[in-house]
Design a protein around this motif. Structure first.
Motif, PDB file in Angstrom:
ATOM      1  N   LYS A  72      23.758 100.430 137.408  1.00  0.00           N
ATOM      2  CA  LYS A  72      22.708 100.951 138.296  1.00  0.00           C
ATOM      3  C   LYS A  72      23.199 102.207 139.032  1.00  0.00           C
ATOM      4  N   ALA A  73      24.491 102.206 139.383  1.00  0.00           N
ATOM      5  CA  ALA A  73      25.079 103.377 140.057  1.00  0.00           C
ATOM      6  C   ALA A  73      24.989 104.594 139.128  1.00  0.00           C
ATOM      7  N   TRP A  74      25.298 104.375 137.858  1.00  0.00           N
ATOM      8  CA  TRP A  74      25.253 105.459 136.865  1.00  0.00           C
ATOM      9  C   TRP A  74      23.819 105.971 136.681  1.00  0.00           C
ATOM     10  N   GLU A  75      22.883 105.024 136.601  1.00  0.00           N
ATOM     11  CA  GLU A  75      21.460 105.375 136.430  1.00  0.00           C
ATOM     12  C   GLU A  75      20.973 106.243 137.600  1.00  0.00           C
ATOM     13  N   LEU A  76      21.334 105.828 138.821  1.00  0.00           N
ATOM     14  CA  LEU A  76      20.905 106.570 140.014  1.00  0.00           C
ATOM     15  C   LEU A  76      21.545 107.962 140.037  1.00  0.00           C
ATOM     16  N   PHE A  77      22.828 108.040 139.687  1.00  0.00           N
ATOM     17  CA  PHE A  77      23.534 109.324 139.671  1.00  0.00           C
ATOM     18  C   PHE A  77      22.852 110.304 138.711  1.00  0.00           C
ATOM     19  N   CYS A  78      22.557 109.835 137.489  1.00  0.00           N
ATOM     20  CA  CYS A  78      21.929 110.711 136.480  1.00  0.00           C
ATOM     21  C   CYS A  78      20.552 111.185 136.947  1.00  0.00           C
ATOM     22  N   LYS A  79      19.804 110.263 137.582  1.00  0.00           N
ATOM     23  CA  LYS A  79      18.472 110.630 138.096  1.00  0.00           C
ATOM     24  C   LYS A  79      18.572 111.776 139.092  1.00  0.00           C
ATOM     25  N   LYS A  80      19.616 111.745 139.923  1.00  0.00           N
ATOM     26  CA  LYS A  80      19.753 112.752 140.974  1.00  0.00           C
ATOM     27  C   LYS A  80      20.405 114.040 140.463  1.00  0.00           C
ATOM     28  N   ALA A  81      21.493 113.902 139.693  1.00  0.00           N
ATOM     29  CA  ALA A  81      22.260 115.085 139.280  1.00  0.00           C
ATOM     30  C   ALA A  81      21.533 115.903 138.210  1.00  0.00           C
ATOM     31  N   PHE A  82      20.736 115.239 137.352  1.00  0.00           N
ATOM     32  CA  PHE A  82      20.088 115.944 136.231  1.00  0.00           C
ATOM     33  C   PHE A  82      18.567 115.842 136.310  1.00  0.00           C
ATOM     34  N   ARG A  83      18.056 115.735 137.555  1.00  0.00           N
ATOM     35  CA  ARG A  83      16.599 115.448 137.656  1.00  0.00           C
ATOM     36  C   ARG A  83      15.736 116.607 137.179  1.00  0.00           C
ATOM     37  N   PHE A  84      16.245 117.872 137.282  1.00  0.00           N
ATOM     38  CA  PHE A  84      15.399 119.014 136.928  1.00  0.00           C
ATOM     39  C   PHE A  84      15.719 119.563 135.536  1.00  0.00           C
ATOM     40  N   GLU A  85      16.691 118.966 134.872  1.00  0.00           N
ATOM     41  CA  GLU A  85      17.062 119.480 133.538  1.00  0.00           C
ATOM     42  C   GLU A  85      17.659 118.364 132.692  1.00  0.00           C
ATOM     43  N   LEU A  86      17.812 118.649 131.430  1.00  0.00           N
ATOM     44  CA  LEU A  86      18.448 117.724 130.471  1.00  0.00           C
ATOM     45  C   LEU A  86      17.752 116.357 130.430  1.00  0.00           C
ATOM     46  N   LEU A 108      26.448  96.327 147.204  1.00  0.00           N
ATOM     47  CA  LEU A 108      26.667  97.623 146.548  1.00  0.00           C
ATOM     48  C   LEU A 108      26.071  97.574 145.142  1.00  0.00           C
ATOM     49  N   LEU A 109      25.736  98.737 144.595  1.00  0.00           N
ATOM     50  CA  LEU A 109      25.123  98.777 143.260  1.00  0.00           C
ATOM     51  C   LEU A 109      26.141  98.421 142.182  1.00  0.00           C
ATOM     52  N   PRO A 110      25.735  97.660 141.157  1.00  0.00           N
ATOM     53  CA  PRO A 110      26.645  97.424 140.020  1.00  0.00           C
ATOM     54  C   PRO A 110      26.818  98.737 139.246  1.00  0.00           C
ATOM     55  N   LEU A 125      23.623 101.794 152.428  1.00  0.00           N
ATOM     56  CA  LEU A 125      23.342 100.865 151.325  1.00  0.00           C
ATOM     57  C   LEU A 125      21.888 100.938 150.850  1.00  0.00           C
ATOM     58  N   GLY A 126      21.029 101.561 151.659  1.00  0.00           N
ATOM     59  CA  GLY A 126      19.624 101.661 151.257  1.00  0.00           C
ATOM     60  C   GLY A 126      18.737 100.587 151.871  1.00  0.00           C
ATOM     61  N   LYS A 127      19.154 100.068 153.047  1.00  0.00           N
ATOM     62  CA  LYS A 127      18.357  99.004 153.709  1.00  0.00           C
ATOM     63  C   LYS A 127      16.967  99.514 154.069  1.00  0.00           C
ATOM     64  N   THR A 128      16.915 100.697 154.686  1.00  0.00           N
ATOM     65  CA  THR A 128      15.627 101.265 155.109  1.00  0.00           C
ATOM     66  C   THR A 128      14.757 101.563 153.895  1.00  0.00           C
ATOM     67  N   THR A 129      15.355 102.152 152.859  1.00  0.00           N
ATOM     68  CA  THR A 129      14.599 102.512 151.649  1.00  0.00           C
ATOM     69  C   THR A 129      13.950 101.273 151.042  1.00  0.00           C
ATOM     70  N   PRO A 185      24.692 103.576 147.512  1.00  0.00           N
ATOM     71  CA  PRO A 185      23.568 104.419 147.095  1.00  0.00           C
ATOM     72  C   PRO A 185      23.487 105.764 147.813  1.00  0.00           C
ATOM     73  N   LEU A 186      23.700 105.777 149.134  1.00  0.00           N
ATOM     74  CA  LEU A 186      23.590 107.045 149.871  1.00  0.00           C
ATOM     75  C   LEU A 186      24.608 108.061 149.357  1.00  0.00           C
ATOM     76  N   ALA A 187      25.824 107.596 149.040  1.00  0.00           N
ATOM     77  CA  ALA A 187      26.866 108.491 148.527  1.00  0.00           C
ATOM     78  C   ALA A 187      26.460 109.044 147.164  1.00  0.00           C
ATOM     79  N   ILE A 188      25.923 108.162 146.302  1.00  0.00           N
ATOM     80  CA  ILE A 188      25.517 108.592 144.952  1.00  0.00           C
ATOM     81  C   ILE A 188      24.395 109.621 145.043  1.00  0.00           C
ATOM     82  N   VAL A 189      23.422 109.348 145.920  1.00  0.00           N
ATOM     83  CA  VAL A 189      22.279 110.260 146.094  1.00  0.00           C
ATOM     84  C   VAL A 189      22.761 111.604 146.650  1.00  0.00           C
ATOM     85  N   ALA A 190      23.658 111.557 147.648  1.00  0.00           N
ATOM     86  CA  ALA A 190      24.128 112.797 148.282  1.00  0.00           C
ATOM     87  C   ALA A 190      24.959 113.628 147.303  1.00  0.00           C
ATOM     88  N   ILE A 191      25.885 112.975 146.601  1.00  0.00           N
ATOM     89  CA  ILE A 191      26.768 113.720 145.684  1.00  0.00           C
ATOM     90  C   ILE A 191      25.990 114.160 144.437  1.00  0.00           C
TER      91      ILE A 191
END
Length: 336
Positions: free
Chosen positions: A148-162, A143-145, A11-15, A185-191
C-alpha cells in the motif's frame, strides 16, 4: 457511541475520519452533522458556537440571536435543544486534552437514537477517557503495509505522467525512498509530492534520497511534515521531554531494549521517584506514556505481555536529533 481513531501524527487519522464523515452512505443516516477541528489552542465557547452554526446550516435555520454573546451554559443548552430528538454525528478532529470529554459531554444528549461521535487523537489516554461517559470503540490506525505504501507513493510521485507507474530504471531508488518512510502516509505523500516536481531521472532521485535529512528542513513540501511530528514533542509534559530526546542517541531503525532504556534514563537522572513506587516502576510508567502518545512503537513483547523492545519511526528520529542539537542536549562525535 464514540469512535476514537488513534495513532501517531501523519498516519492519516483525519483523512480517514473525514472520508467516513463525508460519505453519502453515512450522511443519509443522520439528521445533524458537525465537523469541528479542536487542536491544542481551542476555546470551549468557540467549539459550541461553531457546532451551533453548523447545525443551523444543516437545518437551514437562522442563527440564534446574540449567539456570540452567549455564555457557555447557554450555548450547551442551545446545542442540546437541537440534538434532543435527533440522530446526530459529530466529528472532533485532533483532540489533545483528557478533560475534553468533560467539557463537551453535556451538550450531546444520549437520546437512544444511535447517534455517533468520532474523535481523532494521538493520545490513547484521550480515547480511553471517553469511556466514563460513552460506549467507546477504539480504532488504532496502523502504518501502511509495503504494497500500500508503494501504491500511494506511485500515485503521488507519477500522478501527472507515466500513467501513475514507476519506470523500471527508478524502481530500485524509489523502493529505498519508500522504505525510509516506514509506512507513514504523510511522509509518503510529502516525499512523493516533492518528487513529482523533479525530473524523472536517476540523478534527481538519488539527490533527494541522499539529502532527505536536509530536505526535511528546507523544502516547502516537507516542512509541514516536520511541523506535525514536532507538535507531539512540544505537547509532552516536561518530565517526558528528556526521555524522548534520549532516544535520538540510538541509531535509526535500532530496536531498543526496554530494560536498558529505562535504566539509562534513571542513570541520567531523568526519572524522579514519587515516594509511592520504586524508581524502576516510575521509569516503566514513562515508557508506557510515550507508547500511549504514539511516539514510541513496540517492536516485541515478552512472555508476560510486557514490552521487550521498542523503536522510533525514522522521521520522528530526524525530528528528535534536530531538537537534541538545537537544545544542546547531546552532541555527536563523528569519526575524524
Amino acid at each position: 457511541t464514540v469512535i476514537s481513531v488513534v495513532g501517531m501524527g501523519g498516519l492519516g487519522k483525519t483523512t480517514l475520519a473525514k472520508h467516513v464523515f463525508d460519505s453519502e452512505k453515512v450522511k443519509g443516516h443522520f439528521d445533524y452533522r458537525a465537523c469541528i477541528t479542536v487542536s491544542q489552542s481551542y476555546s470551549v465557547r468557540g467549539l459550541f458556537i461553531e457546532m451551533i452554526k453548523q447545525f443551523c446550516r444543516e437545518a437551514k435555520d437562522p442563527l440564534p440571536e446574540m449567539l456570540h454573546e452567549m455564555d457557555e451554559k447557554s450555548l450547551i443548552s442551545e446545542a442540546r435543544q437541537y440534538l434532543q430528538h435527533k440522530r446526530y454525528l459529530i466529528f472532533f478532529d485532533d483532540v489533545w486534552h483528557e478533560d475534553f470529554c468533560d467539557q463537551v459531554e453535556f451538550s450531546m444528549p444520549n437520546n437512544n437514537k444511535r447517534s455517533r461521535i468520532i474523535i481523532t487523537t494521538r493520545l490513547m489516554h484521550v480515547a480511553e477517557f471517553f469511556k466514563k461517559s460513552f460506549p467507546v470503540h477504539v480504532h488504532s490506525l496502523q502504518l501502511l503495509p509495503p504494497d500500500k505504501a508503494w501504491e500511494l507513493f506511485c500515485k503521488k510521485a507519477f500522478r501527472f505522467e507515466l500513467g501513475g507507474k514507476c519506470p523500471a530504471e527508478l524502481q530500485g531508488m524509489s523502493n529505498k525512498i519508500v522504505r525510509k518512510c516506514k509506512g507513514l502516509p504523510l511522509a509518503i505523500v510529502a516525499i512523493g509530492g516533492l518528487l513529482s516536481t523533479k525530473s524523472k531521472t536517476m540523478f534527481e532521485w538519488q539527490k533527494v534520497n541522499q539529502n532527505l535529512n536536509l530536505e526535511l528542513q528546507r523544502n516547502a513540501h516537507l516542512t509541514s511534515l516536520t511541523k506535525i511530528l514536532s507538535l507531539s514533542y512540544d505537547n509532552l509534559p516536561y518530565y517526558l521531554k528528556p526521555c524522548l530526546l534520549y532516544l535520538g542517541i540510538y541509531p535509526e531503525d535500532y530496536s531498543i531494549n526496554h530494560t536498558s532504556l529505562t535504566r539509562q534514563w534513571i542513570a541520567e537522572g531523568f526519572v524522579k521517584s514519587d515516594g509511592r513506587r520504586t524508581i524502576e516502576q516510575v521509569a516503566d510508567e514513562y515508557l508506557s506514556e510515550l507508547i500511549y502518545r504514539s511516539l514510541i512503537q513496540v517492536s516485541s513483547i515478552g512472555f508476560e505481555g510486557k514490552v521487550k523492545n521498542c523503536q522510533v519511526h525514522d522521521l520522528l528520529h530526524e525530528v528528535i536529533v534536530r531538537k537534541m542539537e538545537d537544545l544542546s542536549f547531546c552532541h555527536f562525535l563523528y569519526e575524524g
